[in-house]
Scaffold this active site. Structure first.
Site, mmCIF file in Angstrom:
data_model
loop_
_atom_site.group_PDB
_atom_site.id
_atom_site.type_symbol
_atom_site.label_atom_id
_atom_site.label_comp_id
_atom_site.label_asym_id
_atom_site.label_seq_id
_atom_site.Cartn_x
_atom_site.Cartn_y
_atom_site.Cartn_z
ATOM 1 N N TYR A 77 0.983 -1.192 0.170
ATOM 2 C CA TYR A 77 0.037 -0.015 -0.069
ATOM 3 C C TYR A 77 1.028 1.206 0.017
ATOM 4 O O TYR A 77 1.816 1.274 0.553
ATOM 5 C CB TYR A 77 -0.959 -0.040 1.125
ATOM 6 C CG TYR A 77 -1.897 1.324 1.271
ATOM 7 C CD1 TYR A 77 -2.842 1.279 0.607
ATOM 8 C CD2 TYR A 77 -1.579 2.163 2.481
ATOM 9 C CE1 TYR A 77 -3.787 2.424 0.719
ATOM 10 C CE2 TYR A 77 -2.362 3.301 2.583
ATOM 11 C CZ TYR A 77 -3.499 3.351 1.796
ATOM 12 O OH TYR A 77 -4.288 4.753 1.754
ATOM 13 N N ASP A 137 9.304 2.734 -0.406
ATOM 14 C CA ASP A 137 8.247 3.405 0.285
ATOM 15 C C ASP A 137 8.537 2.922 2.009
ATOM 16 O O ASP A 137 8.114 1.945 2.388
ATOM 17 C CB ASP A 137 6.925 2.869 -0.017
ATOM 18 C CG ASP A 137 5.649 3.535 0.813
ATOM 19 O OD1 ASP A 137 6.135 4.395 1.898
ATOM 20 O OD2 ASP A 137 4.635 3.686 0.600
ATOM 21 N N LYS A 170 4.673 8.677 8.816
ATOM 22 C CA LYS A 170 4.228 7.959 10.117
ATOM 23 C C LYS A 170 5.553 8.554 11.387
ATOM 24 O O LYS A 170 5.418 9.698 11.958
ATOM 25 C CB LYS A 170 4.291 6.436 10.121
ATOM 26 C CG LYS A 170 3.009 6.334 9.129
ATOM 27 C CD LYS A 170 2.613 4.943 9.112
ATOM 28 C CE LYS A 170 1.400 4.915 8.384
ATOM 29 N NZ LYS A 170 1.035 4.209 7.100
#
Ligand SMILES: *Cc1c(COP(=O)(O)O)cnc(C)c1O
Length: 429
Positions: free
Chosen positions: A145, A240, A268
């Site tokens: 994702y 990522d 994050k």
């Protein structure tokens, strides 16, 4: 207005005002088919809901909270920052300081841009890669994702070499036709795909450790092989590291596996719990970005001083205390080993999957190495496990396909409490 923290009243109003009553779909608890938790506050490893129930929290906002909730120094930092202004629309020293910390931890990130979310980071990195290579196609792996931008809401078509299909209405088939999808951990399939599309693929974007289909560990030598293949075909390799960044190690996945991507995305943890994202990479690539180069990307709140100062506070602590990672590693493997024993004890058709400080429990008897394996999980068993854990005061992600995020606030006593709950719930499954 709702009255007196009345949960049913809040849920009713939430559903009237927001699709599913939520601002991100997983929070609706649909896949575990129970009422969502509505949070009042959180501290350390615990969250408290509006009815006053406290839970051990393994969601930790899906990754940012490596120190757990509301450590004193972070609250202090954000408070002080807020008193000096919450956003300006001008450069601050904090942006520069956080960028330098990131560059020093991650040498491949020679130059970068701060943005406001992981979604923005991946979307912008892909734009740069397309501009740099003059190619249109991108490649992603099934089950990884990268946020919800249009090009990335795609799953594989029926055959390996067919084009991807949108996973959401509203995403143009013509756009998604430029996104190729390959199975994760399958270097041979990747090689076939790249050979079939020579000179067409701008970038390959991947989570070095898959963390959005539970946790799926990269096979031995896989990341190095991906790097070699990208070199061979002139493809920009984008890691990522929105989850893995500063979680699997202070030097992230690139440091652990000693593989250097051309570009990287963070989010994050680097915001210390505030909204942030970052994309960067080789100077030559990042100099494509406006105003130095022609690729447009901007942001009203990008480099936000609260987020930057929270990020600096968090990352500098991680940098200055390597023992934090040892503790987190020891605690995650302690949890893993204990749950593995309980799986045997209760004869549960489940396996744990751990990559350093990332952990997940899959309700399938077989080892999980790719998305197809993840799809063999018994979702109803997860639902019952989740419900049992919730009733025992342990809050897991309301989906089988999310990692557990133990933090530095999850000490031995809290882990033991969790393990005892798993023992009881397994006995009832
Ligand atoms: C969470 C996540 C994103 C998206 O970040 P948002 O801040 O939610 O937009 C992108 N990539 C990975 C690997 C993620 O885990």
């Amino acid at each position: 207005m709702y009255k007196n923290n009345d949960k049913q009243e809040i849920l009713r109003l939430a559903n009237e005002l927001m699709p599913g009553g939520v601002n991100s779909p997983v929070r609706a608890f649909r896949s575990v088919n129970c009422q969502p938790v509505i949070v009042e506050s959180a501290q350390g490893a615990h969250v408290t809901d509006i009815e006053g129930k406290t839970y051990i929290d393994y969601v930790c906002s899906y990754g940012p909270l490596i120190f757990g909730h509301t450590p004193d120094w972070l609250v202090e930092e954000i408070t002080q920052a807020a008193a000096k202004g919450t956003t300006y629309g001008f450069t601050t020293p904090h942006e520069v300081e956080l960028a330098e910390i990131i560059r020093d931890a991650y040498p491949a990130c020679e130059m970068m841009r701060m943005v406001n979310s992981g979604t923005e980071a991946t979307m912008s990195a892909i734009r740069v890669a397309r501009a740099y290579t003059g190619r249109d196609k991108i490649l992603k792996f099934e089950g990884c994702y990268h946020g919800h931008s249009d090009s990335l809401l795609v799953k594989s078509g029926s055959g390996l070499l067919t084009q991807g299909v949108p996973t959401s209405p509203g995403v143009l088939a013509s756009l998604v036709a430029e996104t190729l999808v390959c199975p994760y951990n399958d270097a041979a399939a990747l090689e076939t795909m790249l050979a079939a599309h020579q000179g067409e693929i701008a970038c390959l974007i991947m989570e070095p450790v898959a963390g959005n289909m539970g946790v799926v560990v990269p096979a031995e030598g896989y990341l190095k092989r991906v790097r070699e293949l990208c070199d061979k075909y002139g493809i920009v390799l984008i890691f990522d590291e929105v989850i893995t960044g500063f979680r699997v190690d202070y030097h992230s996945a690139a440091g652990v596996w000693n593989v250097t991507p051309d570009m990287v995305c963070f989010g994050k943890i680097i915001g210390g719990g505030l909204p942030v994202g970052c994309y960067g990479g080789r100077r030559e690539l990042m100099e494509m970005v406006s105003p130095v180069g022609p690729v447009y990307q901007g942001g009203t709140l990008s480099g936000n001083p609260l987020a930057m100062r929270a990020g600096i506070a968090a990352l500098s602590r991680l940098r200055d205390n390597p023992a934090y990672y040892e503790t987190l590693l020891a605690n995650t493997s302690y949890l893993d080993e204990a749950i593995t024993k309980l799986i045997k004890k209760h004869n549960i058709p489940a396996v744990t999957s751990r990559c350093r400080t990332m952990f997940c429990l899959f309700f399938t008897p077989q080892p999980v190495t790719c998305y197809a394996d993840v799809m063999t999980c018994d979702l109803d068993m997860y639902r019952r496990f989740f419900e049992g854990m919730l009733a025992s005061g342990v809050l897991l992600a309301p989906s089988q396909f999310e990692a557990w995020f133990p933090s530095l606030a999850h000490d031995k006593a809290i882990l033991d409490e969790t393990i005892a709950a798993v023992d009881n719930v397994f006995a009832m499954l």
